[in-house]
Design an enzyme around this catalytic site. Sequence first.
Site, PDB file in Angstrom:
ATOM      1  N   ARG A   1       0.865  -1.184   0.000  1.00 20.98           N
ATOM      2  CA  ARG A   1       0.000   0.000   0.000  1.00 20.98           C
ATOM      3  C   ARG A   1       0.899   1.231   0.000  1.00 20.98           C
ATOM      4  NH1 ARG A   1      -2.159   0.628   5.469  1.00 20.98           N
ATOM      5  NH2 ARG A   1      -0.780   2.420   5.532  1.00 20.98           N
TER       6      ARG A   1
ATOM      7  N   TYR B   1       4.240   5.195  11.452  1.00 21.15           N
ATOM      8  CA  TYR B   1       4.550   3.795  11.749  1.00 21.15           C
ATOM      9  C   TYR B   1       5.385   3.078  10.675  1.00 21.15           C
ATOM     10  CZ  TYR B   1       0.285   3.228   8.916  1.00 21.15           C
ATOM     11  OH  TYR B   1      -0.660   3.303   7.920  1.00 21.15           O
TER      12      TYR B   1
ATOM     13  N   HIS C   1      -3.656   4.310   4.806  1.00 17.19           N
ATOM     14  CA  HIS C   1      -4.759   3.351   4.957  1.00 17.19           C
ATOM     15  C   HIS C   1      -6.063   3.976   4.457  1.00 17.19           C
ATOM     16  CE1 HIS C   1      -7.448   0.403   6.676  1.00 17.19           C
ATOM     17  NE2 HIS C   1      -8.066   1.371   7.306  1.00 17.19           N
TER      18      HIS C   1
HETATM   19  C1  TPP Z   1     -14.637  -6.389  12.169  1.00 18.85           C
HETATM   20  C2  TPP Z   1     -13.837  -5.145  12.000  1.00 18.85           C
HETATM   21  N1  TPP Z   1     -12.893  -4.818  12.900  1.00 18.85           N
HETATM   22  C3  TPP Z   1     -12.174  -3.685  12.738  1.00 18.85           C
HETATM   23  C4  TPP Z   1     -12.401  -2.849  11.692  1.00 18.85           C
HETATM   24  C5  TPP Z   1     -11.569  -1.567  11.523  1.00 18.85           C
HETATM   25  N2  TPP Z   1     -10.667  -1.703  10.403  1.00 18.85           N
HETATM   26  C6  TPP Z   1     -10.938  -1.178   9.191  1.00 18.85           C
HETATM   27  S1  TPP Z   1      -9.759  -1.522   8.057  1.00 18.85           S
HETATM   28  C7  TPP Z   1      -8.839  -2.379   9.192  1.00 18.85           C
HETATM   29  C8  TPP Z   1      -7.524  -3.010   8.790  1.00 18.85           C
HETATM   30  C9  TPP Z   1      -7.654  -3.932   7.654  1.00 18.85           C
HETATM   31  O1  TPP Z   1      -6.387  -4.365   7.222  1.00 18.85           O
HETATM   32  P1  TPP Z   1      -6.241  -5.372   6.035  1.00 18.85           P
HETATM   33  O2  TPP Z   1      -7.173  -6.516   6.221  1.00 18.85           O
HETATM   34  O3  TPP Z   1      -4.812  -5.677   5.874  1.00 18.85           O
HETATM   35  O4  TPP Z   1      -6.797  -4.558   4.771  1.00 18.85           O
HETATM   36  P2  TPP Z   1      -6.218  -3.214   4.147  1.00 18.85           P
HETATM   37  O5  TPP Z   1      -6.871  -2.073   4.878  1.00 18.85           O
HETATM   38  O6  TPP Z   1      -4.745  -3.225   4.299  1.00 18.85           O
HETATM   39  O7  TPP Z   1      -6.643  -3.225   2.721  1.00 18.85           O
HETATM   40  C10 TPP Z   1      -9.467  -2.396  10.436  1.00 18.85           C
HETATM   41  C11 TPP Z   1      -8.925  -3.049  11.627  1.00 18.85           C
HETATM   42  C12 TPP Z   1     -13.408  -3.215  10.774  1.00 18.85           C
HETATM   43  N3  TPP Z   1     -13.679  -2.486   9.700  1.00 18.85           N
HETATM   44  N4  TPP Z   1     -14.108  -4.380  10.943  1.00 18.85           N
END
Ligand code: TPP
Length: 360
Positions: free
Chosen positions: A258, A271, A262
């Site tokens: 990425r 970070y 985020h």
């Molecule tokens: C069940 C749940 N817990 C927490 C969140 C908050 N949250 C949104 S994105 C994220 C991180 C996701 O990381 P990843 O799966 O690596 O996907 P990326 O954002 O890197 O595409 C979190 C913890 C959420 N949306 N749903």
Amino acid sequence: MRLEDYNPLKNEMYQVLDPTGKIVLEKDIPELDDEQLKYLYKTMLFTRTIDEKALSYQRQGRMLTYAPNLGQEAAQVGSAYSLEKEDWLAPAFRELGAWLVRGVPLKNIYLYWYGNEWGSHMPEGVRVLPISVPIASQMQHATGIGMANNIKNEKNVVLTYVGDGGTSHGDFHEALNFASVFKSPVVFIVQNNQYAISTSRKIQTMSENIALKATAYAMPGILVDGNDIFAMYNATKAAVDRARDGDGPTLIEAYTYRLGAHTTSDDPTKYRDDAEVEEWKKKDPILRFEEYLKGKNLIDDQWIDETKKELEKEVKETFESIEDKSDTVLEDIFKYHYEEMPAQLKDQLDEYKSFLEGGK
Ligand SMILES: Cc1ncc(C[n+]2csc(CCOP(=O)(O)OP(=O)(O)O)c2C)c(N)n1
Ligand SMILES: [Mg+2]
């Protein structure tokens, strides 16, 4: 290509084009004609243009929170291009390139990020589920659709995406287990962009890679260079064909990065090191494909400039067509989950209405 030629337990990664656009596996150059190759490139460029514009609108206070895809265009466009029209897509929230390939209009995409529920209302015949923000929940839907396909004797395949962080959720493991047991025709793609917000992939799991998790569920797993559009297309196509033939699911890890934040609410400099980002910029999926296409004399700088201008115009016009003209209805946020709204939802709706009216 054969999925079984790459063993995730040995950390083998599938790659066709190296980061400079040089062919490393001549026999795996896909049989796509010039127009198809240009379409893939243009769709990656469109993805980036939509992202860049959305970020700029957000900074101007004209757009809500936005999740950019910068650096992940090949992982999305290459994989989605392997589907047939009747197949399904069950996305998370960072799959812009895949939505475009599957025919989701840009207007819908911008409406969604503008906070309008109608963005999730897909045109007839576009088999794409709405964006799924609860991490990994879409994987269950994908497995379920695949199981329904089997019951109905339909030959459609379901492609679903999750992030590296999502692989720590129970939903990920439940979806894989059910899909394997019931031979659900699903292709699971993990976009491993190395971060789940600020959590590094290095502490997300102690597995050497994510693809090897397929082994426990007795399905093929393959680690793919996610910034290589040909590798992503070929591996997903092999998995899609396998699913359509009734041989069940596959897990693909798209190893990518990425390059942006985020979301627009995040500051990644807190970070991760700039040096790491700079290293990955050298592996930019668009530049890699561009070098390849230039080498074939299919595109040149003038064509790229003109295409960029054309895409920017389209993006600007589409955004302006939805800006400030939102017909968002408060009730829409509450009313679609149940036939009759349960008491606790009704309480929330009333509370929100009174908040908007200046009450508490
Ligand atoms: C069940 C749940 N817990 C927490 C969140 C908050 N949250 C949104 S994105 C994220 C991180 C996701 O990381 P990843 O799966 O690596 O996907 P990326 O954002 O890197 O595409 C979190 C913890 C959420 N949306 N749903
Ligand atoms: Mg991630």
